[in-house]
Design a protein around this motif. Structure first.
Motif, PDB file in Angstrom:
ATOM      1  N   ALA A   1     -50.869 -87.380 -38.919  1.00 45.26           N
ATOM      2  CA  ALA A   1     -52.101 -87.095 -39.010  1.00 45.26           C
ATOM      3  C   ALA A   1     -53.769 -88.555 -39.500  1.00 45.26           C
ATOM      4  CB  ALA A   1     -52.610 -86.262 -38.683  1.00 45.26           C
ATOM      5  N   TYR A   2     -54.868 -88.382 -39.792  1.00 40.90           N
ATOM      6  CA  TYR A   2     -55.553 -88.507 -40.658  1.00 40.90           C
ATOM      7  C   TYR A   2     -56.903 -88.301 -40.052  1.00 40.90           C
ATOM      8  CZ  TYR A   2     -56.859 -93.133 -37.720  1.00 40.90           C
ATOM      9  OH  TYR A   2     -57.487 -93.906 -36.492  1.00 40.90           O
ATOM     10  N   GLN A   3     -57.887 -87.534 -41.401  1.00 45.31           N
ATOM     11  CA  GLN A   3     -59.237 -87.142 -41.130  1.00 45.31           C
ATOM     12  C   GLN A   3     -60.011 -88.040 -40.930  1.00 45.31           C
ATOM     13  OE1 GLN A   3     -59.475 -83.569 -43.609  1.00 45.31           O
ATOM     14  NE2 GLN A   3     -62.040 -84.005 -43.770  1.00 45.31           N
ATOM     15  N   VAL A   4     -61.106 -88.048 -40.019  1.00 44.41           N
ATOM     16  CA  VAL A   4     -62.467 -88.779 -39.762  1.00 44.41           C
ATOM     17  C   VAL A   4     -63.794 -88.412 -39.701  1.00 44.41           C
ATOM     18  CG1 VAL A   4     -60.939 -90.852 -38.484  1.00 44.41           C
ATOM     19  CG2 VAL A   4     -61.427 -89.328 -37.139  1.00 44.41           C
ATOM     20  N   GLU A   5     -64.531 -88.267 -39.446  1.00 45.09           N
ATOM     21  CA  GLU A   5     -65.949 -88.244 -38.883  1.00 45.09           C
ATOM     22  C   GLU A   5     -66.036 -87.801 -38.192  1.00 45.09           C
ATOM     23  OE1 GLU A   5     -70.689 -88.778 -39.380  1.00 45.09           O
ATOM     24  OE2 GLU A   5     -69.532 -91.157 -40.099  1.00 45.09           O
ATOM     25  N   GLN A   6     -66.074 -86.240 -37.892  1.00 47.84           N
ATOM     26  CA  GLN A   6     -65.945 -85.501 -36.098  1.00 47.84           C
ATOM     27  C   GLN A   6     -66.876 -85.681 -35.565  1.00 47.84           C
ATOM     28  OE1 GLN A   6     -65.489 -81.571 -36.689  1.00 47.84           O
ATOM     29  NE2 GLN A   6     -64.540 -81.524 -34.587  1.00 47.84           N
ATOM     30  N   ASP A   7     -68.199 -86.356 -36.045  1.00 47.60           N
ATOM     31  CA  ASP A   7     -69.611 -86.872 -35.584  1.00 47.60           C
ATOM     32  C   ASP A   7     -68.589 -88.359 -34.672  1.00 47.60           C
ATOM     33  OD1 ASP A   7     -71.639 -84.826 -35.780  1.00 47.60           O
ATOM     34  OD2 ASP A   7     -72.079 -85.553 -37.562  1.00 47.60           O
ATOM     35  N   ARG A   8     -68.090 -88.881 -35.077  1.00 47.91           N
ATOM     36  CA  ARG A   8     -68.014 -90.146 -34.588  1.00 47.91           C
ATOM     37  C   ARG A   8     -66.618 -90.203 -33.822  1.00 47.91           C
ATOM     38  NH1 ARG A   8     -67.771 -94.931 -37.391  1.00 47.91           N
ATOM     39  NH2 ARG A   8     -67.095 -95.740 -35.374  1.00 47.91           N
ATOM     40  N   LEU A   9     -66.186 -88.734 -33.430  1.00 40.99           N
ATOM     41  CA  LEU A   9     -66.045 -88.496 -32.511  1.00 40.99           C
ATOM     42  C   LEU A   9     -65.809 -87.798 -31.195  1.00 40.99           C
ATOM     43  CD1 LEU A   9     -62.202 -86.729 -34.469  1.00 40.99           C
ATOM     44  CD2 LEU A   9     -62.111 -88.672 -32.799  1.00 40.99           C
TER      45      LEU A   9
ATOM     46  N   GLY B   1     -54.541 -96.779 -43.934  1.00 41.56           N
ATOM     47  CA  GLY B   1     -54.599 -95.179 -45.150  1.00 41.56           C
ATOM     48  C   GLY B   1     -52.594 -95.443 -45.238  1.00 41.56           C
ATOM     49  N   VAL B   2     -52.468 -94.721 -46.052  1.00 43.60           N
ATOM     50  CA  VAL B   2     -52.007 -94.110 -47.000  1.00 43.60           C
ATOM     51  C   VAL B   2     -51.683 -93.079 -47.582  1.00 43.60           C
ATOM     52  CG1 VAL B   2     -50.026 -95.241 -49.613  1.00 43.60           C
ATOM     53  CG2 VAL B   2     -51.374 -97.055 -48.184  1.00 43.60           C
ATOM     54  N   SER B   3     -50.126 -92.393 -47.779  1.00 42.34           N
ATOM     55  CA  SER B   3     -50.039 -91.017 -48.392  1.00 42.34           C
ATOM     56  C   SER B   3     -48.976 -91.237 -49.073  1.00 42.34           C
ATOM     57  CB  SER B   3     -50.112 -89.979 -47.084  1.00 42.34           C
ATOM     58  OG  SER B   3     -48.566 -90.743 -46.444  1.00 42.34           O
ATOM     59  N   VAL B   4     -49.007 -90.264 -50.541  1.00 37.62           N
ATOM     60  CA  VAL B   4     -47.866 -90.339 -51.037  1.00 37.62           C
ATOM     61  C   VAL B   4     -46.967 -88.980 -51.570  1.00 37.62           C
ATOM     62  CG1 VAL B   4     -47.863 -90.293 -53.433  1.00 37.62           C
ATOM     63  CG2 VAL B   4     -49.076 -91.854 -52.475  1.00 37.62           C
ATOM     64  N   GLY B   5     -46.370 -88.383 -51.442  1.00 36.30           N
ATOM     65  CA  GLY B   5     -45.799 -87.027 -51.416  1.00 36.30           C
ATOM     66  C   GLY B   5     -45.535 -86.050 -50.416  1.00 36.30           C
TER      67      GLY B   5
ATOM     68  N   ALA C   1     -60.422 -96.558 -33.165  1.00 37.50           N
ATOM     69  CA  ALA C   1     -59.495 -97.094 -34.407  1.00 37.50           C
ATOM     70  C   ALA C   1     -60.875 -97.561 -35.478  1.00 37.50           C
ATOM     71  CB  ALA C   1     -58.944 -98.117 -33.800  1.00 37.50           C
ATOM     72  N   ALA C   2     -62.181 -97.784 -34.892  1.00 34.37           N
ATOM     73  CA  ALA C   2     -63.140 -98.349 -36.065  1.00 34.37           C
ATOM     74  C   ALA C   2     -63.609 -97.015 -36.747  1.00 34.37           C
ATOM     75  CB  ALA C   2     -64.120 -98.856 -34.770  1.00 34.37           C
ATOM     76  N   ILE C   3     -62.785 -95.870 -36.268  1.00 34.46           N
ATOM     77  CA  ILE C   3     -63.858 -94.865 -37.482  1.00 34.46           C
ATOM     78  C   ILE C   3     -62.824 -94.327 -38.488  1.00 34.46           C
ATOM     79  CG2 ILE C   3     -64.459 -92.850 -37.601  1.00 34.46           C
ATOM     80  CD1 ILE C   3     -63.866 -92.683 -34.356  1.00 34.46           C
ATOM     81  N   GLN C   4     -63.271 -95.186 -39.813  1.00 37.32           N
ATOM     82  CA  GLN C   4     -62.651 -95.028 -40.924  1.00 37.32           C
ATOM     83  C   GLN C   4     -61.772 -93.954 -41.471  1.00 37.32           C
ATOM     84  OE1 GLN C   4     -62.070 -98.053 -42.519  1.00 37.32           O
ATOM     85  NE2 GLN C   4     -63.017 -98.791 -40.267  1.00 37.32           N
ATOM     86  N   CYS C   5     -60.601 -93.953 -42.043  1.00 34.41           N
ATOM     87  CA  CYS C   5     -59.554 -92.724 -42.450  1.00 34.41           C
ATOM     88  C   CYS C   5     -60.137 -92.012 -43.301  1.00 34.41           C
ATOM     89  CB  CYS C   5     -58.355 -93.382 -42.373  1.00 34.41           C
ATOM     90  SG  CYS C   5     -57.048 -92.584 -43.412  1.00 34.41           S
ATOM     91  N   GLU C   6     -60.602 -91.047 -43.694  1.00 38.49           N
ATOM     92  CA  GLU C   6     -60.825 -90.513 -44.976  1.00 38.49           C
ATOM     93  C   GLU C   6     -59.198 -90.326 -45.975  1.00 38.49           C
ATOM     94  OE1 GLU C   6     -63.496 -87.430 -43.847  1.00 38.49           O
ATOM     95  OE2 GLU C   6     -65.189 -88.490 -42.733  1.00 38.49           O
ATOM     96  N   GLN C   7     -58.288 -89.151 -44.954  1.00 43.81           N
ATOM     97  CA  GLN C   7     -56.772 -89.052 -45.620  1.00 43.81           C
ATOM     98  C   GLN C   7     -56.209 -89.196 -44.800  1.00 43.81           C
ATOM     99  OE1 GLN C   7     -57.152 -85.857 -47.936  1.00 43.81           O
ATOM    100  NE2 GLN C   7     -58.372 -84.204 -46.484  1.00 43.81           N
ATOM    101  N   ILE C   8     -54.705 -89.216 -45.419  1.00 49.89           N
ATOM    102  CA  ILE C   8     -54.188 -88.828 -44.234  1.00 49.89           C
ATOM    103  C   ILE C   8     -53.281 -87.478 -44.179  1.00 49.89           C
ATOM    104  CG2 ILE C   8     -51.546 -88.977 -43.973  1.00 49.89           C
ATOM    105  CD1 ILE C   8     -51.185 -92.465 -44.291  1.00 49.89           C
ATOM    106  N   LEU C   9     -53.480 -86.708 -43.468  1.00 49.41           N
ATOM    107  CA  LEU C   9     -53.123 -85.417 -43.693  1.00 49.41           C
ATOM    108  C   LEU C   9     -51.938 -85.410 -43.501  1.00 49.41           C
ATOM    109  CD1 LEU C   9     -56.115 -84.346 -40.652  1.00 49.41           C
ATOM    110  CD2 LEU C   9     -56.399 -84.211 -43.187  1.00 49.41           C
ATOM    111  N   GLY C  10     -51.000 -85.859 -42.871  1.00 49.43           N
ATOM    112  CA  GLY C  10     -49.946 -84.928 -43.199  1.00 49.43           C
ATOM    113  C   GLY C  10     -48.717 -86.021 -42.166  1.00 49.43           C
TER     114      GLY C  10
END
Length: 211
Positions: free
Chosen positions: A9-17, A152-156, A182-191
């Motif tokens: 799962a990854y975080q995006v801008e919710q208004d875009r969703l 996006g890339v996650s670590v840990g 897919a055009a909505i940018q990834c802010e961070q990978i959540l897990g």
């Protein structure tokens, strides 16, 4: 049927969703999720499946709205292993899950009634009961519909909660499609995690379980 399931799962801008959701659906969290499966693992007839979802409330239920799903051999979904890493690839997506050796509980979600489908023979698929423990993963992904799509890339192997955000911007309405999401940018990978289990065949899952 034996299943190896991989979830990210990854975080995006919710208004875009919000601008993508059909009438009657409400965005619950600023999240997009990719599920990948190896079906028939070790049974000599493996197929590969990808599913793209976002969390919603609709029609008195809470769960995941399916944006798109793809399955081999109808779609060119491939899977390759290298050590602890498993990579799923299509012409429009590459995603790699790498186990980090940390185990968690079963992947049950308390507010997940199931998955909504806008097209196909099953409009709502009840949540699947999985009682096996999951293994946390690192993950790297890249959408490839256009060069500027999310990646996006996650670590840990960490797990980060995503809290809903109040509406702030109004975007032009767009039809819900994998290209638009897919055009909505990834802010961070959540897990990310992987879990192996045996899927029992039943009517609600039959259209998605072939072979």
């Amino acid at each position: 049927m034996k299943i190896e399931q991989f979830v990210m799962a990854y975080q995006v801008e919710q208004d875009r969703l919000r601008a993508l959701l059909p009438e009657g659906y409400t965005s619950l969290r600023p999240v997009l999720r990719l599920n990948a499966e190896i079906r028939g693992a070790g049974e000599g007839r493996e197929t590969f499946y990808l599913e793209y979802n976002t969390p919603v409330a609709a029609f008195g239920k809470r769960g995941w709205l399916n944006i798109a799903h793809w399955e081999s051999p109808e779609t060119a979904v491939t899977c390759a292993r290298s050590g602890k890493s498993v990579t799923f690839q299509t012409p429009f997506l590459q995603i790699t899950y790498t186990g980090v050796g940390l185990q968690g509980g079963c992947p049950a979600e308390r507010d997940n009634d199931g998955c909504f489908f806008l097209a196909g023979p099953v409009p709502f698929r009840p949540a699947e009961a999985i009682d096996q423990k999951k293994e946390f993963c690192d993950c790297a992904f890249q959408w490839r519909f256009t060069p500027s799509d999310a990646q996006g890339v996650s670590v840990g192997g960490s797990s980060i909660p995503a809290l809903p955000t109040p509406p702030e911007k109004t975007y032009a309405r767009q039809p819900l499609s994998p290209q638009a999401a897919a055009a909505i940018q990834c802010e961070q990978i959540l897990g990310a995690y992987t879990v192996a289990f045996t899927r029992e065949r039943n009517p609600s899952w039959a259209p998605f379980c072939r072979g």
